[in-house]
Design a protein around this motif. Structure first.
Motif, PDB file in Angstrom:
ATOM      1  N   GLY A 125       0.776  -1.234   0.000  1.00 44.35           N
ATOM      2  CA  GLY A 125       0.000   0.000   0.000  1.00 44.35           C
ATOM      3  C   GLY A 125       0.809   1.287   0.000  1.00 44.35           C
ATOM      4  N   ARG A 126       2.125   1.203   0.150  1.00 40.65           N
ATOM      5  CA  ARG A 126       2.945   2.422   0.094  1.00 40.65           C
ATOM      6  C   ARG A 126       2.925   3.003  -1.313  1.00 40.65           C
ATOM      7  NH1 ARG A 126       8.533   0.768   1.005  1.00 40.65           N
ATOM      8  NH2 ARG A 126       7.765  -1.204   0.238  1.00 40.65           N
ATOM      9  N   GLU A 127       3.226   4.289  -1.417  1.00 41.82           N
ATOM     10  CA  GLU A 127       3.419   4.963  -2.699  1.00 41.82           C
ATOM     11  C   GLU A 127       4.768   5.655  -2.639  1.00 41.82           C
ATOM     12  OE1 GLU A 127       0.193   7.428  -3.980  1.00 41.82           O
ATOM     13  OE2 GLU A 127      -1.281   5.841  -3.698  1.00 41.82           O
ATOM     14  N   LEU A 128       5.706   5.176  -3.440  1.00 36.56           N
ATOM     15  CA  LEU A 128       7.073   5.689  -3.415  1.00 36.56           C
ATOM     16  C   LEU A 128       7.310   6.555  -4.641  1.00 36.56           C
ATOM     17  CD1 LEU A 128       8.690   2.268  -2.479  1.00 36.56           C
ATOM     18  CD2 LEU A 128       8.142   4.137  -0.919  1.00 36.56           C
ATOM     19  N   ALA A 129       7.532   7.850  -4.447  1.00 41.99           N
ATOM     20  CA  ALA A 129       7.762   8.781  -5.554  1.00 41.99           C
ATOM     21  C   ALA A 129       9.200   8.657  -6.041  1.00 41.99           C
ATOM     22  CB  ALA A 129       7.475  10.211  -5.116  1.00 41.99           C
ATOM     23  N   ILE A 130       9.353   8.583  -7.352  1.00 42.88           N
ATOM     24  CA  ILE A 130      10.653   8.501  -8.006  1.00 42.88           C
ATOM     25  C   ILE A 130      10.707   9.599  -9.066  1.00 42.88           C
ATOM     26  CG2 ILE A 130      12.172   7.044  -9.424  1.00 42.88           C
ATOM     27  CD1 ILE A 130      11.727   5.815  -6.713  1.00 42.88           C
ATOM     28  N   ASP A 131      11.810  10.333  -9.123  1.00 42.95           N
ATOM     29  CA  ASP A 131      12.033  11.287 -10.215  1.00 42.95           C
ATOM     30  C   ASP A 131      12.682  10.522 -11.358  1.00 42.95           C
ATOM     31  OD1 ASP A 131      11.095  13.591  -8.864  1.00 42.95           O
ATOM     32  OD2 ASP A 131      13.010  13.775  -7.803  1.00 42.95           O
ATOM     33  N   VAL A 132      11.988  10.454 -12.495  1.00 43.15           N
ATOM     34  CA  VAL A 132      12.529   9.704 -13.626  1.00 43.15           C
ATOM     35  C   VAL A 132      12.810  10.618 -14.805  1.00 43.15           C
ATOM     36  CG1 VAL A 132      11.513   7.467 -13.019  1.00 43.15           C
ATOM     37  CG2 VAL A 132      10.202   9.044 -14.426  1.00 43.15           C
ATOM     38  N   GLU A 133      13.951  10.377 -15.433  1.00 48.68           N
ATOM     39  CA  GLU A 133      14.231  10.995 -16.717  1.00 48.68           C
ATOM     40  C   GLU A 133      13.490  10.156 -17.751  1.00 48.68           C
ATOM     41  OE1 GLU A 133      18.447  12.274 -17.380  1.00 48.68           O
ATOM     42  OE2 GLU A 133      18.716  11.204 -15.466  1.00 48.68           O
ATOM     43  N   ILE A 134      12.878  10.817 -18.721  1.00 47.41           N
ATOM     44  CA  ILE A 134      12.108  10.108 -19.738  1.00 47.41           C
ATOM     45  C   ILE A 134      12.939  10.015 -21.008  1.00 47.41           C
ATOM     46  CG2 ILE A 134       9.953  10.023 -21.048  1.00 47.41           C
ATOM     47  CD1 ILE A 134       9.567   9.849 -17.992  1.00 47.41           C
ATOM     48  N   ALA A 135      13.266   8.784 -21.399  1.00 47.63           N
ATOM     49  CA  ALA A 135      14.021   8.524 -22.638  1.00 47.63           C
ATOM     50  C   ALA A 135      13.013   8.077 -23.684  1.00 47.63           C
ATOM     51  CB  ALA A 135      15.075   7.451 -22.392  1.00 47.63           C
ATOM     52  N   ASP A 136      12.445   9.052 -24.412  1.00 47.83           N
ATOM     53  CA  ASP A 136      11.399   8.646 -25.352  1.00 47.83           C
ATOM     54  C   ASP A 136      11.744   8.817 -26.825  1.00 47.83           C
ATOM     55  OD1 ASP A 136      11.131  11.412 -25.257  1.00 47.83           O
ATOM     56  OD2 ASP A 136       9.080  11.384 -24.522  1.00 47.83           O
TER      57      ASP A 136
END
Length: 166
Positions: free
Chosen positions: A47-58
């Motif tokens: 049930g946790r929500e862990l925020a991650i900063d992601v670079e988007i390689a699109d």
């Protein structure tokens, strides 16, 4: 003997200059690729929500560079490789100096498979093992430290209904 040492010395200098030139070229290539950063949430079964900063390689250039030449990556940072339509996806660690966890993610945001602590600088192919629409790369061992497993979910606009809203 002195001529041999001079020749070796010139060869060594030439090799060093070549390596420096490659490093400079790699730095320029890395500097030329800018990626946007977005929030992504890891949703373990507890049930946790862990925020991650992601670079988007699109785009292809960003995907080709990925996390190459990086020397560190915090557990709350990563890189997301969205591919759209589900397909078998293969990755590798060429020019990647740090171990990574690769999370292969289905279109609905379910983590299909995790390859833990990939080997730096390896050209071994790491395959998704089934159709997925994205790969999330995190620091090596981060999934274990954060308690993330296959079957857990990811919430991000790249995935449809990744988790029911509360």
């Amino acid at each position: 003997m002195a001529k041999l040492q001079i020749h070796q010395s010139r060869a060594a200098r030439g090799a060093a200059l070549f390596v420096m030139a490659l490093g400079t070229a790699a730095s320029v290539a890395v500097a030329d690729v800018q990626m946007r950063v977005e929030k992504l949430w890891l949703l373990p079964a507890d049930g946790r929500e862990l925020a991650i900063d992601v670079e988007i390689a699109d785009d292809p250039k960003q995907k080709a560079l990925g996390l190459m030449f990086r020397t560190e990556l915090a557990d709350n940072k990563g890189m997301l490789f969205p591919y759209g339509e589900p397909r078998e996806i293969s990755m590798w660690m060429r020019n990647t100096y740090i171990p990574l966890d690769m999370l292969f993610i289905k279109p609905d945001g379910v983590i299909h498979r995790i390859e833990v602590r990939t080997e730096p600088l390896s050209e071994r192919i790491v395959a998704s093992g089934g159709p997925v629409s994205a790969v999330l790369e995190l620091a090596g061992g981060a999934t274990q430290r954060l308690g993330i497993k296959a079957g857990d979910r990811v919430r991000h606009p790249s995935f449809s209904s990744a988790a029911p809203e509360n």
